[in-house]
Design an enzyme around this catalytic site. Sequence first.
Site, PDB file in Angstrom:
ATOM      1  N   LYS A   1     -11.411  -8.889  -3.130  1.00 29.91           N
ATOM      2  CA  LYS A   1     -11.000  -9.372  -4.360  1.00 29.91           C
ATOM      3  C   LYS A   1     -10.046  -9.806  -4.478  1.00 29.91           C
ATOM      4  O   LYS A   1      -8.736  -8.915  -4.131  1.00 29.91           O
ATOM      5  CB  LYS A   1     -11.519  -7.862  -5.353  1.00 29.91           C
ATOM      6  CG  LYS A   1     -12.396  -8.000  -6.181  1.00 29.91           C
ATOM      7  CD  LYS A   1     -10.643  -9.099  -7.061  1.00 29.91           C
ATOM      8  CE  LYS A   1     -10.071  -7.992  -8.075  1.00 29.91           C
ATOM      9  NZ  LYS A   1      -8.711  -9.017  -8.492  1.00 29.91           N
TER      10      LYS A   1
ATOM     11  N   GLU B   1      -6.188 -12.016  -9.511  1.00 26.76           N
ATOM     12  CA  GLU B   1      -7.163 -12.567 -10.975  1.00 26.76           C
ATOM     13  C   GLU B   1      -5.893 -14.321 -10.556  1.00 26.76           C
ATOM     14  O   GLU B   1      -6.833 -14.800 -11.303  1.00 26.76           O
ATOM     15  CB  GLU B   1      -7.435 -11.746 -11.976  1.00 26.76           C
ATOM     16  CG  GLU B   1      -6.615 -10.939 -12.832  1.00 26.76           C
ATOM     17  CD  GLU B   1      -5.908  -9.931 -11.729  1.00 26.76           C
ATOM     18  OE1 GLU B   1      -6.652  -9.597 -10.516  1.00 26.76           O
ATOM     19  OE2 GLU B   1      -5.732  -9.253 -12.718  1.00 26.76           O
TER      20      GLU B   1
ATOM     21  N   GLY C   1      -1.077  -3.622  -3.119  1.00 24.26           N
ATOM     22  CA  GLY C   1      -0.541  -4.268  -4.567  1.00 24.26           C
ATOM     23  C   GLY C   1       0.314  -2.815  -5.234  1.00 24.26           C
ATOM     24  O   GLY C   1       1.019  -2.683  -4.468  1.00 24.26           O
ATOM     25  N   GLY C   2       0.122  -3.642  -6.281  1.00 22.50           N
ATOM     26  CA  GLY C   2       1.138  -1.468  -6.970  1.00 22.50           C
ATOM     27  C   GLY C   2       1.322  -0.168  -6.735  1.00 22.50           C
ATOM     28  O   GLY C   2       0.114   0.048  -7.056  1.00 22.50           O
TER      29      GLY C   2
ATOM     30  N   THR D   1      -1.257   0.519  -9.391  1.00 21.53           N
ATOM     31  CA  THR D   1      -2.634   0.828  -9.025  1.00 21.53           C
ATOM     32  C   THR D   1      -3.173   1.553  -8.061  1.00 21.53           C
ATOM     33  O   THR D   1      -4.512   2.238  -7.561  1.00 21.53           O
ATOM     34  CB  THR D   1      -2.824  -0.926  -9.000  1.00 21.53           C
ATOM     35  OG1 THR D   1      -2.220  -1.220 -10.405  1.00 21.53           O
ATOM     36  CG2 THR D   1      -4.187  -0.834  -8.945  1.00 21.53           C
ATOM     37  N   GLY D   2      -2.041   1.154  -6.691  1.00 21.37           N
ATOM     38  CA  GLY D   2      -2.738   1.980  -5.500  1.00 21.37           C
ATOM     39  C   GLY D   2      -2.575   3.408  -5.436  1.00 21.37           C
ATOM     40  O   GLY D   2      -3.657   4.180  -5.857  1.00 21.37           O
TER      41      GLY D   2
ATOM     42  N   GLU E   1      -0.801  -0.192   0.961  1.00 22.42           N
ATOM     43  CA  GLU E   1       0.513  -0.681   1.501  1.00 22.42           C
ATOM     44  C   GLU E   1       0.906  -1.074  -0.141  1.00 22.42           C
ATOM     45  O   GLU E   1       0.104  -2.578  -0.632  1.00 22.42           O
ATOM     46  CB  GLU E   1       0.686  -2.333   1.609  1.00 22.42           C
ATOM     47  CG  GLU E   1       0.707  -2.555   3.141  1.00 22.42           C
ATOM     48  CD  GLU E   1       2.353  -3.290   2.547  1.00 22.42           C
ATOM     49  OE1 GLU E   1       3.219  -2.866   1.202  1.00 22.42           O
ATOM     50  OE2 GLU E   1       2.311  -4.520   1.883  1.00 22.42           O
TER      51      GLU E   1
ATOM     52  N   CYS F   1       7.319  -7.629  -0.785  1.00 23.79           N
ATOM     53  CA  CYS F   1       6.704  -6.138  -0.801  1.00 23.79           C
ATOM     54  C   CYS F   1       8.525  -5.430  -0.041  1.00 23.79           C
ATOM     55  O   CYS F   1       8.424  -4.508  -0.152  1.00 23.79           O
ATOM     56  CB  CYS F   1       5.868  -5.627   0.281  1.00 23.79           C
ATOM     57  SG  CYS F   1       4.859  -6.190   1.366  1.00 23.79           S
TER      58      CYS F   1
ATOM     59  N   GLU G   1      11.142  -0.571  -8.651  1.00 22.23           N
ATOM     60  CA  GLU G   1      10.522  -2.267  -7.586  1.00 22.23           C
ATOM     61  C   GLU G   1      10.726  -2.980  -8.997  1.00 22.23           C
ATOM     62  O   GLU G   1      10.277  -3.126  -9.826  1.00 22.23           O
ATOM     63  CB  GLU G   1       9.694  -2.525  -7.014  1.00 22.23           C
ATOM     64  CG  GLU G   1       8.879  -3.201  -6.256  1.00 22.23           C
ATOM     65  CD  GLU G   1       7.588  -3.897  -5.345  1.00 22.23           C
ATOM     66  OE1 GLU G   1       6.499  -2.569  -6.162  1.00 22.23           O
ATOM     67  OE2 GLU G   1       8.106  -3.620  -4.300  1.00 22.23           O
TER      68      GLU G   1
HETATM   69  O1  TXE Z   1      -0.311  -5.398  -9.400  1.00 21.80           O
HETATM   70  P1  TXE Z   1      -1.080  -4.946  -9.278  1.00 21.80           P
HETATM   71  P2  TXE Z   1       0.715  -6.550 -10.032  1.00 21.80           P
HETATM   72  C1  TXE Z   1       4.306  -4.534  -6.898  1.00 21.80           C
HETATM   73  C2  TXE Z   1       5.013  -5.283  -7.414  1.00 21.80           C
HETATM   74  C3  TXE Z   1       4.762  -6.211  -9.120  1.00 21.80           C
HETATM   75  C4  TXE Z   1       3.827  -4.675  -9.498  1.00 21.80           C
HETATM   76  C5  TXE Z   1       1.930  -4.882 -10.008  1.00 21.80           C
HETATM   77  O2  TXE Z   1       6.198  -4.227  -8.145  1.00 21.80           O
HETATM   78  O3  TXE Z   1       5.496  -6.007 -10.442  1.00 21.80           O
HETATM   79  O4  TXE Z   1       2.995  -4.310  -8.219  1.00 21.80           O
HETATM   80  O5  TXE Z   1       1.968  -5.711  -9.942  1.00 21.80           O
HETATM   81  C6  TXE Z   1      -6.402  -5.253  -8.682  1.00 21.80           C
HETATM   82  N1  TXE Z   1      -9.186  -1.449  -9.406  1.00 21.80           N
HETATM   83  N2  TXE Z   1       3.437  -5.512  -6.883  1.00 21.80           N
HETATM   84  O6  TXE Z   1      -0.197  -5.619 -11.723  1.00 21.80           O
HETATM   85  O7  TXE Z   1      -2.546  -4.433  -9.870  1.00 21.80           O
HETATM   86  C7  TXE Z   1      -5.815  -6.780  -9.447  1.00 21.80           C
HETATM   87  O8  TXE Z   1      -6.427  -7.308  -9.885  1.00 21.80           O
HETATM   88  C8  TXE Z   1      -9.066  -1.943  -7.862  1.00 21.80           C
HETATM   89  C9  TXE Z   1       3.715  -5.072  -5.310  1.00 21.80           C
HETATM   90  O9  TXE Z   1      -0.256  -7.991 -10.465  1.00 21.80           O
HETATM   91  O10 TXE Z   1      -1.387  -3.570  -8.643  1.00 21.80           O
HETATM   92  C10 TXE Z   1      -5.121  -7.192  -7.326  1.00 21.80           C
HETATM   93  O11 TXE Z   1      -6.027  -7.509  -6.541  1.00 21.80           O
HETATM   94  N3  TXE Z   1      -8.411  -2.435  -8.273  1.00 21.80           N
HETATM   95  C11 TXE Z   1       2.878  -6.237  -4.261  1.00 21.80           C
HETATM   96  C12 TXE Z   1      -4.400  -6.517  -6.664  1.00 21.80           C
HETATM   97  O12 TXE Z   1      -5.283  -4.746  -7.596  1.00 21.80           O
HETATM   98  C13 TXE Z   1      -7.097  -3.344  -8.657  1.00 21.80           C
HETATM   99  C14 TXE Z   1       1.738  -7.407  -4.218  1.00 21.80           C
HETATM  100  C15 TXE Z   1      -2.838  -6.031  -7.173  1.00 21.80           C
HETATM  101  O13 TXE Z   1      -2.889  -5.931  -8.073  1.00 21.80           O
HETATM  102  C16 TXE Z   1      -7.350  -2.781 -10.439  1.00 21.80           C
HETATM  103  C17 TXE Z   1       2.109  -7.093  -5.770  1.00 21.80           C
HETATM  104  C18 TXE Z   1      -8.214  -1.204 -10.205  1.00 21.80           C
HETATM  105  N4  TXE Z   1      -7.851  -0.590 -11.105  1.00 21.80           N
HETATM  106  C19 TXE Z   1       2.803  -6.429  -6.271  1.00 21.80           C
HETATM  107  N5  TXE Z   1      -5.992  -2.820 -10.954  1.00 21.80           N
HETATM  108  C20 TXE Z   1       2.695  -5.022  -2.719  1.00 21.80           C
HETATM  109  N6  TXE Z   1       2.434  -4.626  -2.144  1.00 21.80           N
HETATM  110  O14 TXE Z   1       3.242  -6.356  -1.861  1.00 21.80           O
HETATM  111  C21 TXE Z   1      -5.533  -3.931 -10.682  1.00 21.80           C
HETATM  112  N7  TXE Z   1      -6.493  -4.139  -9.367  1.00 21.80           N
END
Ligand code: TXE
Length: 494
Positions: free
Chosen positions: A172, A175, A225-226, A229-230, A247, A281, A382
Site C-alpha cells: 500500500k 495515496e 512513514g511518520g 502513524t507508526g 521506520e 528521513c 521533525e
Molecule cells: O505520513 P504517514 P504523512 C513524516 C514527516 C511527515 C509526517 C506525516 O514528518 O511530515 O511523517 O507525513 C499510510 N494505517 N514522514 O502524513 O501518514 C499512508 O497512506 C495504515 C517520515 O504523509 O505516516 C502512507 O502510505 N497506514 C517518513 C503511509 O502510511 C496508514 C516519510 C505514510 O503516511 C495509516 C513520510 C493507518 N492508520 C513522512 N495512516 C520517513 N520515515 O521517511 C496513514 N497510512
Amino acid sequence: MPTLFIDGQWIRAAAGGTREIRCPADQSFVAIVDEAGAIDTVAAIDAARRAFDTGDWPATPFTARAALLHRVADQIEASSVEISRAESLDTGKRLVESEYDVVDVARCFRYFAGLSASGGRVVDTGNPGAISRVVQEPVGVCGLITPWNYPLLQASWKVAPALAAGNTFVLKPSELTPSTSIILMRILQECGLPAGVGNLVLGAGATAGAPLAEHPNIDLVSFTGGLVTGRRVMAAAAATVKKVALELGGKNPNIVFADADRAAALDNALTAVFLHSGQVCSAGARLIIEESIRDEFVDDLVRRANRIVLGGPFDPLAQAGTLISRAHRDKVDAYVEAGIAEGAVLRCGGRAPDDLGLDAGWFYRPTVLDRCHSSMGCVQDESFGPVLTVETFRGEDEAVAIANDTIYGLAGAIWTSDASRAQRVAGRLRLGTVWINDYHPYLPQAEWGGFKQSGVGRELGPTGLGEYVELKHIYQNVNPAPSGWFATDETGGD
Ligand code: TXE
C-alpha cells in the site's frame, strides 16, 4: 486501465472510487488511479493468504526466487526512463534524483537476490541419537506500507526481501505517489510472479492501509512513514500480535568540530538538509557546531542557502524541488513560525519563493533557524522540510549530549579531522547510522533503521532480510524409545 492488482488481476476498486494525481510542482495532471477501500484491501489480503498457504511460492527453491528478482532488476533498469519520469511527476522531485533512485532500486533487488534466505544451522544436541536443526522460513503474508518521499525505493526495500524470503505481500504505497508502485507490479507480473504472491492496493491510509495492521491474516506489517502513524500501526498490530517493522524518520544531528575540513563540512551541511527539500528521513536538520567557528560557518551557509535555485522536476537549472503538498508546506511554515516565536533567529528562507513560474507549486525557500537549543520544539520536532536549526557546543561531551537529546535516533554525522575523536563520538551517538566526514551514503549491504522512536527493526543488510524470516527449530530423535518419566503399567500406579 485498472490500477489495483489483486490475485494476479488488474481490477477497479469495489466501490468504484478513484483519485486524481497531480504533480506538486505545478499541479499538472498526472493520472487518475483507483481508490481502494477496506474491502479491496481485505480481498488482497485473502489472495496473499491463499497464495502463501496453498501456492508454490514459499517452497520455491531460493535459486528460482533469486532468478526472478534478477529479472525484475533487469526490467527496472530497462524501464528507467519511464520510472524516473513517473516518480518525478508524482513527487515533484528533480529528474536526476529520480534517476539515482531507480539505480538504487535495481541494486536493492540484486542485493536480496544474492542473499540466501534458505539457510539454517545444525545444533549440537549432545545426544548421538538426535538431530537438531534451526531453519529459516518465510514469515507469511506481509503488509507493506510506504510513504511519498522515495516511493519506489522504499517499496523495493520491503518487496525485495519479502520475496527473497518466500513471503507473499500486499503493498500500500502513499495515496499521493502511486505511479511507480503500479509500474513495479506490472514488472513483477511480466517477470512471472505467481498470482496472489504480490498484491497492490492504492488509497488513503485510514481506509486502504489500516487493515494491513489490523487483519489477523497479516503476519508482518512493515511501515515507513511518520511517527504518529507508526504508533497507530504498532498499536493496531498489537491486537493480533503480528511482527512489526517501523521506520519513522528522525531529527538528525550533523556535528561539526572546529578541526573539520571546513569546505567539505559546509558543502555537505547543505546537502544533508536541503536534498529533496528536506523530505528525507535522515535529513541532517540539526547543525550542531563548535562555538569557535559558528559565526563564519553559519554566515557562509546562509549565503549558499540563499543561492539555491528551486524548480520543477524537468528544469535543468533547478537544484531543489517542491514539497509534496499544500498541507505539508503549511505544516513546514507553521513549524518555522513556531520556531521564531520560541526565540530562533530566522537567517534565510521562512517563506515560499517569489519566483515567477513557481507559484503553482508547493515550493519553500531553504530556511536556516539560528540560535536554537535542544529544548525548543523546532529542534525536537521533525519538519520534514528544508529547515535547518543551528545549535552550538563547547567540547566533545556537550556535542554528544546535545545530539542525543531527542526522542529520535535514525542517523547523523560527525565532521572532524581527528580520527580517534570521530570513532569515540560515533560510539556514543544513539543513532542507527553514523557518517564520519560524509552525509547520506547508504549501502544495501548495511542495515538501515533507528534507535529510540525512529523505529523498530532494520531494513537492508542481512538483518533486513531477517525481518521477513521466521526461525523454526526441528528436533528429531532417530532412535525413539520410552522416556520412563512416568510409571508404566508394570511399575506401579492404580
Ligand atoms: O505520513 P504517514 P504523512 C513524516 C514527516 C511527515 C509526517 C506525516 O514528518 O511530515 O511523517 O507525513 C499510510 N494505517 N514522514 O502524513 O501518514 C499512508 O497512506 C495504515 C517520515 O504523509 O505516516 C502512507 O502510505 N497506514 C517518513 C503511509 O502510511 C496508514 C516519510 C505514510 O503516511 C495509516 C513520510 C493507518 N492508520 C513522512 N495512516 C520517513 N520515515 O521517511 C496513514 N497510512
